[in-house]
Motif scaffolding. Sequence first.
Motif, PDB file in Angstrom:
ATOM      1  N   ALA A 402       6.682 -84.321  19.613  1.00 42.18           N
ATOM      2  CA  ALA A 402       5.539 -83.622  20.189  1.00 42.18           C
ATOM      3  C   ALA A 402       5.825 -82.134  20.334  1.00 42.18           C
ATOM      4  O   ALA A 402       4.937 -81.289  20.103  1.00 42.18           O
ATOM      5  CB  ALA A 402       5.182 -84.238  21.542  1.00 42.18           C
ATOM      6  N   ALA A 403       7.062 -81.782  20.726  1.00 38.68           N
ATOM      7  CA  ALA A 403       7.422 -80.367  20.846  1.00 38.68           C
ATOM      8  C   ALA A 403       7.361 -79.672  19.493  1.00 38.68           C
ATOM      9  O   ALA A 403       6.876 -78.531  19.388  1.00 38.68           O
ATOM     10  CB  ALA A 403       8.817 -80.244  21.457  1.00 38.68           C
ATOM     11  N   ALA A 404       7.834 -80.345  18.441  1.00 38.20           N
ATOM     12  CA  ALA A 404       7.782 -79.759  17.097  1.00 38.20           C
ATOM     13  C   ALA A 404       6.327 -79.607  16.638  1.00 38.20           C
ATOM     14  O   ALA A 404       5.976 -78.616  15.963  1.00 38.20           O
ATOM     15  CB  ALA A 404       8.555 -80.645  16.125  1.00 38.20           C
ATOM     16  N   TYR A 405       5.474 -80.550  16.995  1.00 34.27           N
ATOM     17  CA  TYR A 405       4.053 -80.459  16.635  1.00 34.27           C
ATOM     18  C   TYR A 405       3.416 -79.252  17.296  1.00 34.27           C
ATOM     19  O   TYR A 405       2.666 -78.492  16.655  1.00 34.27           O
ATOM     20  CB  TYR A 405       3.339 -81.736  17.068  1.00 34.27           C
ATOM     21  N   LEU A 406       3.708 -79.042  18.576  1.00 41.40           N
ATOM     22  CA  LEU A 406       3.169 -77.885  19.291  1.00 41.40           C
ATOM     23  C   LEU A 406       3.665 -76.588  18.677  1.00 41.40           C
ATOM     24  O   LEU A 406       2.916 -75.616  18.530  1.00 41.40           O
ATOM     25  CB  LEU A 406       3.543 -77.951  20.767  1.00 41.40           C
ATOM     26  N   GLU A 407       4.936 -76.556  18.323  1.00 43.16           N
ATOM     27  CA  GLU A 407       5.516 -75.337  17.739  1.00 43.16           C
ATOM     28  C   GLU A 407       4.859 -75.019  16.401  1.00 43.16           C
ATOM     29  O   GLU A 407       4.544 -73.852  16.110  1.00 43.16           O
ATOM     30  CB  GLU A 407       7.019 -75.520  17.564  1.00 43.16           C
ATOM     31  N   SER A 408       4.645 -76.036  15.596  1.00 47.86           N
ATOM     32  CA  SER A 408       4.014 -75.802  14.295  1.00 47.86           C
ATOM     33  C   SER A 408       2.576 -75.324  14.449  1.00 47.86           C
ATOM     34  O   SER A 408       2.061 -74.548  13.645  1.00 47.86           O
ATOM     35  CB  SER A 408       4.061 -77.065  13.433  1.00 47.86           C
ATOM     36  N   ALA A 409       1.883 -75.808  15.507  1.00 41.95           N
ATOM     37  CA  ALA A 409       0.496 -75.397  15.742  1.00 41.95           C
ATOM     38  C   ALA A 409       0.403 -73.957  16.187  1.00 41.95           C
ATOM     39  O   ALA A 409      -0.639 -73.309  16.006  1.00 41.95           O
ATOM     40  CB  ALA A 409      -0.141 -76.319  16.770  1.00 41.95           C
TER      41      ALA A 409
END
Length: 411
Positions: A402-409
């Motif tokens: 989830a943290a990686a998803y937020l960072e990519s967004a």
Amino acid sequence: MHDAAGRALSAERVEALVIGAGPAGLMAAEVLAGQGARVVVAESMPTPARKFLMAGKSGLNLTKDEPAGIFATHFGGSAPGLRPPPGYLDMKEFGPAEVMSWAQGLGIELFTGSTGRVFPVGMKASPLLRAWLGRLAGQGVELRSRWRWCGFQGEDWRFETQGGEVLLQPRAVVLALGGASWPRLGSDAAWVPWLAARGVGIAPFRPANMGFHVAWSAQMARHFGQAVKGVALSAGDLVSRGEWVVTARGIEGGGLYEVAAVIRDGAEAMVDLAPDLGAEELARRFAQAPAKLSVGNRLRRVLGDPLRAALLMEWGQPLPGEPERLAMRAKGLRLRHDGPFGIERAISSAGGITDDSLGPSLELRALPGVFAAGEMLDWEAPTGGYLLTGCLASGWRAGLGAAAYLESARR
């Protein structure tokens, strides 16, 4: 959607939403907060981690100190005999050593027992949970109790709260709602139809880490509540030397849970009442027992324990008269049961979100930006440190995802 006064509700925007404040959800929240996310944890119960606290009442078994490769063999999906464990439970990434380091980082002193099981020195779950919640609060994690997820409203997430219905609009979500065991503590699987309607594959839930019904004869009543010690319980390719308990309903306990899954799936269970003696030596002892003793007293004298003798008389009839055959019966006693306890009495459950519905980071393929962890997923493991470590490991991976998803967004 409208509030009690008829006004249209607007959705609150949330960066990272974790639904469920058990071990998997709290671990996901910790990882997300550690990566700089603003995290809200929604929990349906009045207080967090109720099942965790219940499990720790008799001594919180955090993990088991053994090599990751051996540790991993105790994990599988709900399909009988599935090995190795699903990729989201990679014990080389987050296994016994990582769990011990994490707990010590909370200021919890640990000790390792003779069997390799790891416990807090104080044995209780509550000091660890208090320290954990304190650290999460220090990271800015907001815990909202009595917030029950009740499905979707379009793309928004609906919650029932003490103040009425609320809509949230999160950028990333980690679901850690538990399976279907111990529903009174919050894991009622109410989420299944909502995710299934969105295209998420879900294997049917079944009891795991459960006891088995036994229709005892009246003679066994005197032994109800007593622990069976010093025996070996085998089923399929598994062998357990742990203790289990005779109750009015049947049998249950940690030693049984180590092999419960394969028994549930049809494997015959056998009990060796004298695992430290060979059949020849046991036969010799039966032969030397005074002939004037009653059958029951003879068995008790040789086996050294009234409960083990009672089990032989209960499950071994008709008892052979020859010492050699009696010894073989005692070392290969068929465990007779009438099926597993229901899922409402099980410590955990098998089944849940299937592997093919998950990406490597535990993101739901049907719902981008939504991740899942803990007993919602299609895996199972025995108690004894395995189950809790698996929940923490999946929460850790989902939090990272989830943290990686937020960072990519943000890019």
